[in-house]
Design a protein around this motif. Structure first.
Motif, PDB file in Angstrom:
ATOM      1  N   TYR A   1       1.050   2.087   0.989  1.00 67.30           N
ATOM      2  CA  TYR A   1       2.199   1.741   1.798  1.00 67.30           C
ATOM      3  C   TYR A   1       2.114   2.297   3.034  1.00 67.30           C
ATOM      4  CZ  TYR A   1       7.143   0.704   2.435  1.00 67.30           C
ATOM      5  OH  TYR A   1       8.407  -0.057   2.901  1.00 67.30           O
TER       6      TYR A   1
ATOM      7  N   GLU B   1       4.141   2.860   6.519  1.00 63.54           N
ATOM      8  CA  GLU B   1       5.461   2.736   7.421  1.00 63.54           C
ATOM      9  C   GLU B   1       5.028   3.098   8.829  1.00 63.54           C
ATOM     10  OE1 GLU B   1       9.900   4.035   6.996  1.00 63.54           O
ATOM     11  OE2 GLU B   1       8.574   4.807   5.481  1.00 63.54           O
TER      12      GLU B   1
ATOM     13  N   PRO C   1       3.885  -7.790   8.084  1.00 59.65           N
ATOM     14  CA  PRO C   1       4.997  -8.601   9.037  1.00 59.65           C
ATOM     15  C   PRO C   1       4.748  -9.354  10.328  1.00 59.65           C
ATOM     16  CG  PRO C   1       5.000  -6.262   9.769  1.00 59.65           C
ATOM     17  CD  PRO C   1       3.786  -6.332   8.660  1.00 59.65           C
TER      18      PRO C   1
ATOM     19  N   TYR D   1       7.058 -12.088   6.334  1.00 64.12           N
ATOM     20  CA  TYR D   1       5.852 -11.547   5.801  1.00 64.12           C
ATOM     21  C   TYR D   1       4.455 -12.719   5.465  1.00 64.12           C
ATOM     22  CZ  TYR D   1       6.803  -6.541   5.702  1.00 64.12           C
ATOM     23  OH  TYR D   1       6.814  -5.308   6.297  1.00 64.12           O
TER      24      TYR D   1
ATOM     25  N   ASN E   1      10.531 -11.006   2.935  1.00 66.84           N
ATOM     26  CA  ASN E   1      10.429 -10.136   4.205  1.00 66.84           C
ATOM     27  C   ASN E   1      11.012  -8.706   4.100  1.00 66.84           C
ATOM     28  OD1 ASN E   1      13.539 -10.259   3.537  1.00 66.84           O
ATOM     29  ND2 ASN E   1      13.968 -10.636   5.813  1.00 66.84           N
ATOM     30  N   ASP E   2      11.054  -8.176   2.789  1.00 65.25           N
ATOM     31  CA  ASP E   2      11.423  -7.016   2.479  1.00 65.25           C
ATOM     32  C   ASP E   2      10.095  -6.146   1.899  1.00 65.25           C
ATOM     33  OD1 ASP E   2      12.332  -4.683   0.256  1.00 65.25           O
ATOM     34  OD2 ASP E   2      13.997  -4.936   1.983  1.00 65.25           O
ATOM     35  N   ALA E   3       9.703  -5.090   2.552  1.00 64.73           N
ATOM     36  CA  ALA E   3       8.454  -4.568   2.377  1.00 64.73           C
ATOM     37  C   ALA E   3       8.337  -3.987   1.141  1.00 64.73           C
ATOM     38  CB  ALA E   3       7.722  -3.531   3.470  1.00 64.73           C
ATOM     39  N   ASN E   4       9.613  -3.108   0.697  1.00 60.66           N
ATOM     40  CA  ASN E   4       9.801  -2.490  -0.740  1.00 60.66           C
ATOM     41  C   ASN E   4       9.625  -3.642  -1.855  1.00 60.66           C
ATOM     42  OD1 ASN E   4      10.121   0.398  -0.084  1.00 60.66           O
ATOM     43  ND2 ASN E   4      11.755  -0.401   1.101  1.00 60.66           N
TER      44      ASN E   4
ATOM     45  N   ARG F   1       6.233  -4.789  -2.276  1.00 65.89           N
ATOM     46  CA  ARG F   1       5.269  -3.469  -2.897  1.00 65.89           C
ATOM     47  C   ARG F   1       5.487  -3.804  -4.430  1.00 65.89           C
ATOM     48  NH1 ARG F   1       5.279   2.709  -1.657  1.00 65.89           N
ATOM     49  NH2 ARG F   1       7.301   2.427  -1.594  1.00 65.89           N
TER      50      ARG F   1
ATOM     51  N   VAL G   1       0.488  -2.743   2.110  1.00 64.73           N
ATOM     52  CA  VAL G   1       1.773  -3.173   2.599  1.00 64.73           C
ATOM     53  C   VAL G   1       1.875  -2.433   3.809  1.00 64.73           C
ATOM     54  CG1 VAL G   1       3.978  -3.661   2.417  1.00 64.73           C
ATOM     55  CG2 VAL G   1       2.756  -3.843   0.327  1.00 64.73           C
TER      56      VAL G   1
ATOM     57  N   ASP H   1       4.907  -1.798   6.655  1.00 64.30           N
ATOM     58  CA  ASP H   1       6.273  -1.955   6.678  1.00 64.30           C
ATOM     59  C   ASP H   1       6.601  -1.325   8.252  1.00 64.30           C
ATOM     60  OD1 ASP H   1       8.993  -1.773   6.672  1.00 64.30           O
ATOM     61  OD2 ASP H   1       9.025  -0.371   5.067  1.00 64.30           O
TER      62      ASP H   1
END
Length: 207
Positions: A4, A6, A33, A38, A155-158, A161, A171, A173
């Protein structure tokens, strides 16, 4: 387990992007993104990675994949583009548009459409993704990240994952991105043909 990353949306950390590129070089599939939603991306020349990308996305070889390019000059090396097409591309890049064009010899036949020999191409307007493309030093093969069985892109990275951590390598973010796919225009005929209306405004293309 997916790594991950960020990253800052406007000044993405070089150290983290280098780690992400290393995963791509090892054949990994990343969730990244874009200026639409995504996308899943992998190395263009890695057959196993391309097969894995299709498997994760749940599509066959008739599904148009897209090449994410840094700019129009890079795009033109992967597609046959005439003057009229180039003017249209220039009016809409970078931006949330995907263009279907005839693939050049630089595109492996196994990633272009099997019967039409075409490929989707786009130049995204997303700072972190552009930085990743620059560090990768080449186009990335991509497909909109829509989970198998779903109709809307993610569209939400969490959430990405949690759902894909066992099948993707990483991923990126960079904050929330749009929840709408690109506008897709087929430029292989005598006139531009709208395939999908998405985030890209047709007025920008004069259509």
């Amino acid at each position: 387990m997916a790594q991950y990353f960020e990253v800052h949306p406007e000044n993405p950390q070089t150290r983290l992007l280098k780690q992400a590129v290393a995963l791509l070089e090892k054949g990994g599939v990343l969730a990244v993104p874009t200026d639409s939603s995504y996308a899943l991306v992998c190395h263009l020349d890695d057959k196993a990675a391309v097969d894995n990308l299709r498997r994760i996305r749940g599509v066959d070889d008739k599904h148009h994949l897209t090449l994410l390019c840094r700019d129009l000059s890079e795009l033109a090396s992967y597609a046959r583009v005439d003057n009229t097409q180039y003017r249209l591309l220039k009016s809409a890049t970078p931006g949330p548009y995907t263009f279907i064009l005839e693939a050049s010899k630089e595109v492996p036949r196994r990633v272009s459409h099997p019967s039409r020999k075409t490929i989707g191409l786009r130049v995204p307007a997303h700072t972190a993704l552009q930085a990743l493309l620059a560090m990768h030093e080449g186009a990335l093969l991509a497909t909109t990240l829509i989970a198998p069985g779903d109709t809307d892109p993610m569209n939400d990275a969490n959430e990405i994952r949690e759902r894909f951590e066992k099948v993707i390598a990483g991923v990126i973010d960079a904050g929330a991105c749009a929840l709408e796919p690109t506008t897709v225009i087929d430029l292989t005929g005598s006139e531009p043909q709208l395939i999908r209306q998405g985030r890209g405004d047709l007025g920008r293309l004069g259509l």
